[in-house]
Design a protein around this motif. Structure first.
Motif, PDB file in Angstrom:
ATOM      1  N   ASN A  28       0.811  -1.220   0.000  1.00  0.00           N
ATOM      2  CA  ASN A  28       0.000   0.000   0.000  1.00  0.00           C
ATOM      3  C   ASN A  28       0.845   1.271   0.000  1.00  0.00           C
ATOM      4  O   ASN A  28       0.487   2.265  -0.640  1.00  0.00           O
ATOM      5  CB  ASN A  28      -0.960   0.009   1.188  1.00  0.00           C
ATOM      6  CG  ASN A  28      -2.309  -0.582   0.816  1.00  0.00           C
ATOM      7  OD1 ASN A  28      -2.725  -0.524  -0.340  1.00  0.00           O
ATOM      8  ND2 ASN A  28      -2.981  -1.168   1.779  1.00  0.00           N
ATOM      9  N   SER A  31       1.891   1.582  -3.613  1.00  0.00           N
ATOM     10  CA  SER A  31       0.790   1.944  -4.518  1.00  0.00           C
ATOM     11  C   SER A  31       0.339   3.384  -4.294  1.00  0.00           C
ATOM     12  O   SER A  31      -0.056   4.087  -5.226  1.00  0.00           O
ATOM     13  CB  SER A  31      -0.394   0.988  -4.333  1.00  0.00           C
ATOM     14  OG  SER A  31      -1.022   1.174  -3.086  1.00  0.00           O
ATOM     15  N   GLU A  32       0.441   3.844  -3.032  1.00  0.00           N
ATOM     16  CA  GLU A  32       0.076   5.236  -2.736  1.00  0.00           C
ATOM     17  C   GLU A  32       1.057   6.196  -3.399  1.00  0.00           C
ATOM     18  O   GLU A  32       0.663   7.255  -3.911  1.00  0.00           O
ATOM     19  CB  GLU A  32       0.071   5.430  -1.223  1.00  0.00           C
ATOM     20  CG  GLU A  32      -0.702   6.636  -0.758  1.00  0.00           C
ATOM     21  CD  GLU A  32      -0.935   6.619   0.740  1.00  0.00           C
ATOM     22  OE1 GLU A  32      -1.858   7.323   1.183  1.00  0.00           O
ATOM     23  OE2 GLU A  32      -0.196   5.930   1.466  1.00  0.00           O
ATOM     24  N   LYS A  38      -4.284   3.917  -1.885  1.00  0.00           N
ATOM     25  CA  LYS A  38      -3.985   2.561  -1.450  1.00  0.00           C
ATOM     26  C   LYS A  38      -4.849   1.589  -2.241  1.00  0.00           C
ATOM     27  O   LYS A  38      -6.070   1.597  -2.125  1.00  0.00           O
ATOM     28  CB  LYS A  38      -4.238   2.420   0.051  1.00  0.00           C
ATOM     29  CG  LYS A  38      -3.320   3.277   0.907  1.00  0.00           C
ATOM     30  CD  LYS A  38      -3.612   3.088   2.391  1.00  0.00           C
ATOM     31  CE  LYS A  38      -2.658   3.924   3.239  1.00  0.00           C
ATOM     32  NZ  LYS A  38      -2.934   3.755   4.695  1.00  0.00           N
ATOM     33  N   GLU A  39      -4.219   0.741  -3.035  1.00  0.00           N
ATOM     34  CA  GLU A  39      -4.950  -0.150  -3.939  1.00  0.00           C
ATOM     35  C   GLU A  39      -5.136  -1.558  -3.383  1.00  0.00           C
ATOM     36  O   GLU A  39      -5.808  -2.387  -4.000  1.00  0.00           O
ATOM     37  CB  GLU A  39      -4.218  -0.233  -5.280  1.00  0.00           C
ATOM     38  CG  GLU A  39      -4.089   1.106  -5.997  1.00  0.00           C
ATOM     39  CD  GLU A  39      -3.317   0.983  -7.298  1.00  0.00           C
ATOM     40  OE1 GLU A  39      -2.992  -0.152  -7.700  1.00  0.00           O
ATOM     41  OE2 GLU A  39      -3.040   2.039  -7.907  1.00  0.00           O
ATOM     42  N   GLU A  42      -5.931  -4.214   3.670  1.00  0.00           N
ATOM     43  CA  GLU A  42      -5.003  -4.035   4.781  1.00  0.00           C
ATOM     44  C   GLU A  42      -4.456  -5.349   5.320  1.00  0.00           C
ATOM     45  O   GLU A  42      -3.401  -5.365   5.955  1.00  0.00           O
ATOM     46  CB  GLU A  42      -5.689  -3.271   5.920  1.00  0.00           C
ATOM     47  CG  GLU A  42      -6.119  -1.854   5.557  1.00  0.00           C
ATOM     48  CD  GLU A  42      -4.934  -0.925   5.312  1.00  0.00           C
ATOM     49  OE1 GLU A  42      -3.860  -1.171   5.880  1.00  0.00           O
ATOM     50  OE2 GLU A  42      -5.096   0.037   4.536  1.00  0.00           O
ATOM     51  N   CYS A  47      -6.370  -9.854   1.055  1.00  0.00           N
ATOM     52  CA  CYS A  47      -5.616  -9.928  -0.202  1.00  0.00           C
ATOM     53  C   CYS A  47      -5.822 -11.275  -0.881  1.00  0.00           C
ATOM     54  O   CYS A  47      -6.055 -11.363  -2.088  1.00  0.00           O
ATOM     55  CB  CYS A  47      -4.128  -9.700   0.061  1.00  0.00           C
ATOM     56  SG  CYS A  47      -3.701  -7.996   0.479  1.00  0.00           S
TER      57      CYS A  47
END
Length: 299
Positions: A28, A31-32, A38-39, A42, A47
């Protein structure tokens, strides 16, 4: 791909191991920086539940991250937690899945004709290099069991044996630590298998795409550097495909379910006299392609 659940500065995140760089890519955080958002979920469980979408997103992120060293964290700067720190249900465990282990625990008559399954409570789980409590005063017969573990990747019931491997997200290592005296006293496995800290897991999950044949992996356990268990999963009585198929006959398997596939000969109880764990002992379990899970016994 090797996926971790890790902690840095009290922040817990899912990451990807880059062994060549000995670094971790926090998904995250990367990706951010890449897209401004955040893609990824958590937790590892979330996931895994995304299935192929998760792997596709990781591949897309990797293509970008390889050109930006700043998004990687040195592996020594983070704490590895269990890949799935709190499973959503009990861990499935297959008992006596190596003939030599069944014999050392009894005789040839103890080699099972049908799969034996018991479970460990989710509260048993700890990570790589975390402390295993000795539970002194409660048990005097704490034992080790090095095992390959399977992580289910998609929901399934009545799974055909020939399709079973398609339901696996990845593989990790489990130490099915057992209080043998409690196991014998209660005539069932659950209490003796479910003391707090008695399911070390990790250090990460190796994605299934990196394992050609999980039924042909070397497995080894050492105590304080002395090899006690050494075998290969080709010696399974019940291969992984059969385990998944049988478990799913009347029960739905779900993403994130964990199946420990059994331990080979060489456990402490199998020695004469027995060689149970004691304070200060270091247990290292190595499975081919995955890595090494290490833990120490302390009060």
């Amino acid at each position: 791909m090797k996926f971790v659940t890790a902690e840095k500065s009290s922040e817990i995140f899912v990451g990807l191991v880059n062994e060549a760089k000995t670094k971790i890519l926090p998904l995250n955080k990367a990706s951010e920086k890449k897209s401004g958002s955040k893609e990824f979920p958590e937790t590892m469980l979330e996931c895994i539940a995304l299935g192929n979408i998760f792997i596709q997103k990781v591949n897309d992120l990797l293509d970008w991250a390889d050109s930006d060293e700043d998004v990687f964290l040195p592996i020594e700067s983070i704490k590895l937690l269990a890949p799935i720190p709190r499973p959503s249900k009990n861990i499935f465990c297959v008992g006596k899945n190596y003939a030599d282990h069944a014999i050392e625990m009894g005789s040839k008559e103890d080699i099972p004709e049908h799969i034996m399954v018991f479970t460990k409570a989710p509260t048993t789980v700890i990570g790589h290099k975390e402390t295993v409590l000795s539970h002194h005063g409660l048990t005097e017969e704490l034992d080790y069991e090095g095992e390959l573990a399977v992580i289910i990747g998609k929901k399934g019931k009545g799974i055909k044996r020939e399709e079973a491997l398609d339901y696996i997200f990845g593989y990790t290592i489990i130490n099915d630590i057992t209080a043998r005296d409690l196991q014998a006293r209660h005539k069932q496995f659950f209490i003796g298998k479910s003391l707090d800290t008695t399911c070390p897991m990790g250090p990460w999950i190796l994605h299934s795409s990196a394992v050609e044949n999980p039924n042909k992996l070397n497995i080894q356990t050492s105590i304080n550097g002395e090899i006690r268990q050494s075998s290969n999963t080709e010696n399974f009585i019940f291969p992984i495909e059969e385990i998944i198929s049988v478990l799913s006959e009347g029960m739905t398997l779900e993403p994130g379910d964990i199946i420990a596939t059994g331990t080979p000969a060489g456990v402490g109880k199998g020695f004469k006299p027995p060689r149970f764990l004691k304070k200060g002992d270091v247990i290292d379990i190595t499975v081919e392609n995955i890595g090494t899970l290490s833990n120490q016994i302390q009060d």
